[in-house]
Design an enzyme around this catalytic site. Structure first.
Site, PDB file in Angstrom:
ATOM      1  N   LEU A  37      10.123 -18.380  73.915  1.00  0.00           N
ATOM      2  CA  LEU A  37      10.036 -17.688  72.625  1.00  0.00           C
ATOM      3  C   LEU A  37      11.400 -17.570  71.944  1.00  0.00           C
ATOM      4  O   LEU A  37      11.528 -16.975  70.888  1.00  0.00           O
ATOM      5  CB  LEU A  37       9.425 -16.292  72.784  1.00  0.00           C
ATOM      6  CG  LEU A  37       7.965 -16.268  73.259  1.00  0.00           C
ATOM      7  CD1 LEU A  37       7.417 -14.853  73.216  1.00  0.00           C
ATOM      8  CD2 LEU A  37       7.091 -17.179  72.416  1.00  0.00           C
ATOM      9  N   GLN A  62      15.068 -19.143  70.244  1.00  0.00           N
ATOM     10  CA  GLN A  62      15.278 -19.985  69.061  1.00  0.00           C
ATOM     11  C   GLN A  62      14.982 -21.461  69.363  1.00  0.00           C
ATOM     12  O   GLN A  62      14.304 -22.123  68.584  1.00  0.00           O
ATOM     13  CB  GLN A  62      16.729 -19.822  68.581  1.00  0.00           C
ATOM     14  CG  GLN A  62      16.952 -20.321  67.172  1.00  0.00           C
ATOM     15  CD  GLN A  62      18.408 -20.710  66.904  1.00  0.00           C
ATOM     16  OE1 GLN A  62      19.241 -20.733  67.806  1.00  0.00           O
ATOM     17  NE2 GLN A  62      18.715 -21.043  65.671  1.00  0.00           N
ATOM     18  N   ASP A  73       7.649 -16.766  78.858  1.00  0.00           N
ATOM     19  CA  ASP A  73       8.698 -15.846  78.403  1.00  0.00           C
ATOM     20  C   ASP A  73       8.324 -14.449  78.886  1.00  0.00           C
ATOM     21  O   ASP A  73       7.240 -14.265  79.464  1.00  0.00           O
ATOM     22  CB  ASP A  73       8.854 -15.886  76.873  1.00  0.00           C
ATOM     23  CG  ASP A  73      10.300 -15.595  76.440  1.00  0.00           C
ATOM     24  OD1 ASP A  73      10.868 -14.605  76.947  1.00  0.00           O
ATOM     25  OD2 ASP A  73      10.854 -16.345  75.627  1.00  0.00           O
ATOM     26  N   ILE A  74       9.171 -13.468  78.622  1.00  0.00           N
ATOM     27  CA  ILE A  74       8.869 -12.112  79.108  1.00  0.00           C
ATOM     28  C   ILE A  74       7.782 -11.411  78.282  1.00  0.00           C
ATOM     29  O   ILE A  74       7.210 -10.439  78.735  1.00  0.00           O
ATOM     30  CB  ILE A  74      10.113 -11.186  79.197  1.00  0.00           C
ATOM     31  CG1 ILE A  74      10.998 -11.355  77.955  1.00  0.00           C
ATOM     32  CG2 ILE A  74      10.897 -11.421  80.462  1.00  0.00           C
ATOM     33  CD1 ILE A  74      12.090 -10.315  77.856  1.00  0.00           C
ATOM     34  N   TYR A 130      29.511 -14.428  78.126  1.00  0.00           N
ATOM     35  CA  TYR A 130      28.663 -15.581  77.835  1.00  0.00           C
ATOM     36  C   TYR A 130      29.355 -16.875  78.293  1.00  0.00           C
ATOM     37  O   TYR A 130      28.750 -17.728  78.941  1.00  0.00           O
ATOM     38  CB  TYR A 130      28.410 -15.619  76.329  1.00  0.00           C
ATOM     39  CG  TYR A 130      27.487 -16.696  75.825  1.00  0.00           C
ATOM     40  CD1 TYR A 130      26.140 -16.714  76.174  1.00  0.00           C
ATOM     41  CD2 TYR A 130      27.949 -17.686  74.947  1.00  0.00           C
ATOM     42  CE1 TYR A 130      25.282 -17.685  75.664  1.00  0.00           C
ATOM     43  CE2 TYR A 130      27.091 -18.652  74.432  1.00  0.00           C
ATOM     44  CZ  TYR A 130      25.770 -18.645  74.800  1.00  0.00           C
ATOM     45  OH  TYR A 130      24.921 -19.599  74.284  1.00  0.00           O
ATOM     46  N   LYS A 138      28.292 -19.574  81.035  1.00  0.00           N
ATOM     47  CA  LYS A 138      28.022 -20.980  80.700  1.00  0.00           C
ATOM     48  C   LYS A 138      28.842 -21.940  81.568  1.00  0.00           C
ATOM     49  O   LYS A 138      28.327 -22.947  82.031  1.00  0.00           O
ATOM     50  CB  LYS A 138      28.279 -21.235  79.200  1.00  0.00           C
ATOM     51  CG  LYS A 138      27.220 -20.603  78.301  1.00  0.00           C
ATOM     52  CD  LYS A 138      25.825 -21.154  78.596  1.00  0.00           C
ATOM     53  CE  LYS A 138      24.738 -20.589  77.717  1.00  0.00           C
ATOM     54  NZ  LYS A 138      23.386 -20.963  78.143  1.00  0.00           N
TER      55      LYS A 138
HETATM   56  C1  AKB Z   1      25.832 -18.088  70.155  1.00  0.00           C
HETATM   57  O1  AKB Z   1      26.357 -17.958  69.045  1.00  0.00           O
HETATM   58  O2  AKB Z   1      25.912 -17.262  71.055  1.00  0.00           O
HETATM   59  C2  AKB Z   1      25.075 -19.374  70.414  1.00  0.00           C
HETATM   60  C3  AKB Z   1      25.950 -20.407  71.010  1.00  0.00           C
HETATM   61  C4  AKB Z   1      26.928 -21.135  70.190  1.00  0.00           C
HETATM   62  O3  AKB Z   1      25.857 -20.659  72.169  1.00  0.00           O
HETATM   63  N1  AKB Z   1      24.463 -19.847  69.207  1.00  0.00           N
END
Ligand code: AKB
Length: 314
Positions: free
Chosen positions: A10, A12, A34-35, A141, A145
């Site tokens: 669900l 983007q 999805d959740i 983040y 990653k």
């Molecule tokens: C974000 O902005 O967090 C994402 C990405 C660039 O990984 N769209």
């Protein structure tokens, strides 16, 4: 015939990915999860399962039932949300990923998960960022990653799992709006331009980031997953991009269609900080050479598509 299990469907990317994969491989061969149940949109009323990626046993049971040959793991929190809730981010982004990799290993599945331009950091070269370069991100983040890329490489070298991934830039779509990302401004600006004729950007002037139209992103996933394994030198994850833009450039393009459009700024220090720690423009030549990555939308074409589609909906 392929059978594909999708987590985070669900989100983007997941929504449009599910629709396109169903067109290619048939509705019964693509199971989105999805959740929450889809309350609206193109996945509503079609086969769908609830799945929290933090629950390994539930994911493994679902895989036993559905018997997929491919797992596309899309469930993750985006960059700004990760900064707000770093512990939850670790739990979902890393816990979910290792669960999904284990399910793929046990079920001998092909595996895709997206990385991001967020996997780079302030010490990465900002322009023409190479495929292989310094990756010392300063955000949760980004840490997730880079760790994810390494974990996927590990599952390939240690267990032979066919893991593949791309480093997505900001993705722009009129079907499903993103949430919690740094690049979201580049989607919001189109919706606000059509609805209100103005937009206040939380990203400051002159801040360049890579972007791509969602159709090109979905094509990239499918192309990479269908690529001959022997041609893949870099697996996790390939730089992909279609344009490097800043808010003013988007506004100038929008003004060609909505001449009175007004752009103003109210910079959010968290998202601005994330944007400044990322590259301005990455180099996607490895993806082009190894599996034929070939995006079709530049800023001009994407702007026409976004404005027309949003006008039709409103
Ligand atoms: C974000 O902005 O967090 C994402 C990405 C660039 O990984 N769209």
């Amino acid at each position: 015939m392929k059978r594909i299990l999708i987590t985070g469907a669900l989100g983007q990317i997941g929504t449009e990915l599910t629709v396109r994969l169903r067109e290619i491989y048939g509705e019964e061969n693509v199971l989105p999860t999805d959740i929450n149940e889809p309350a609206e949109g193109p996945l509503r009323g079609k086969p769908f399962k609830i799945l929290d990626v933090r629950r390994y046993n539930e994911m493994a049971e679902l895989a036993d039932e559905f018997e997929p040959d491919t797992l596309m793991h899309m469930a993750a929190l985006l960059s700004a949300t990760c900064e707000e809730k770093p512990m939850i981010a670790w739990d979902i982004n890393m816990g979910g990923l290792v669960n999904a990799l284990e399910v793929a290993r046990k079920g001998k599945m092909k595996f895709f998960t997206p990385s991001s331009i967020g996997a780079f950091g302030p010490s990465t070269p900002k322009k023409d960022t190479p495929q292989t370069t310094i990756q010392r991100p300063t955000s949760m983040y980004g840490v997730n990653k880079v760790s994810g890329e390494l974990l996927c490489d590990y599952y390939h070298s240690k267990f032979g799992v066919d893991t593949r991934g791309v480093r997505f830039p900001g993705l722009i779509s009129h079907i499903k709006e993103p949430g919690g990302g740094t690049t979201d401004y580049a989607v919001e600006i189109f919706f606000e331009a059509v609805k209100n004729g103005r937009y206040t950007s939380y990203i400051g002037p002159g801040t360049y980031m890579d972007m791509m139209f969602m159709d090109d992103a979905i094509d990239a996933i499918i192309q990479l997953m269908e690529a001959d394994e022997d041609n893949l030198i870099d697996r996790n994850a390939f730089n992909v991009t279609a344009m490097s833009i800043e808010p003013e450039a988007v506004a100038d393009e929008i003004k060609k269609h909505i001449p009175d459009f007004e752009l103003s700024y109210n910079v959010d220090p968290v998202r601005q900080g994330l944007a400044e720690s990322w590259p301005d423009a990455i180099d996607a030549s490895a993806a082009k050479e190894q599996w034929g990555f070939n995006p079709k939308y530049d800023l001009e074409r994407m702007t026409v598509e976004m404005i027309n589609a949003i006008k039709e909906k409103s």
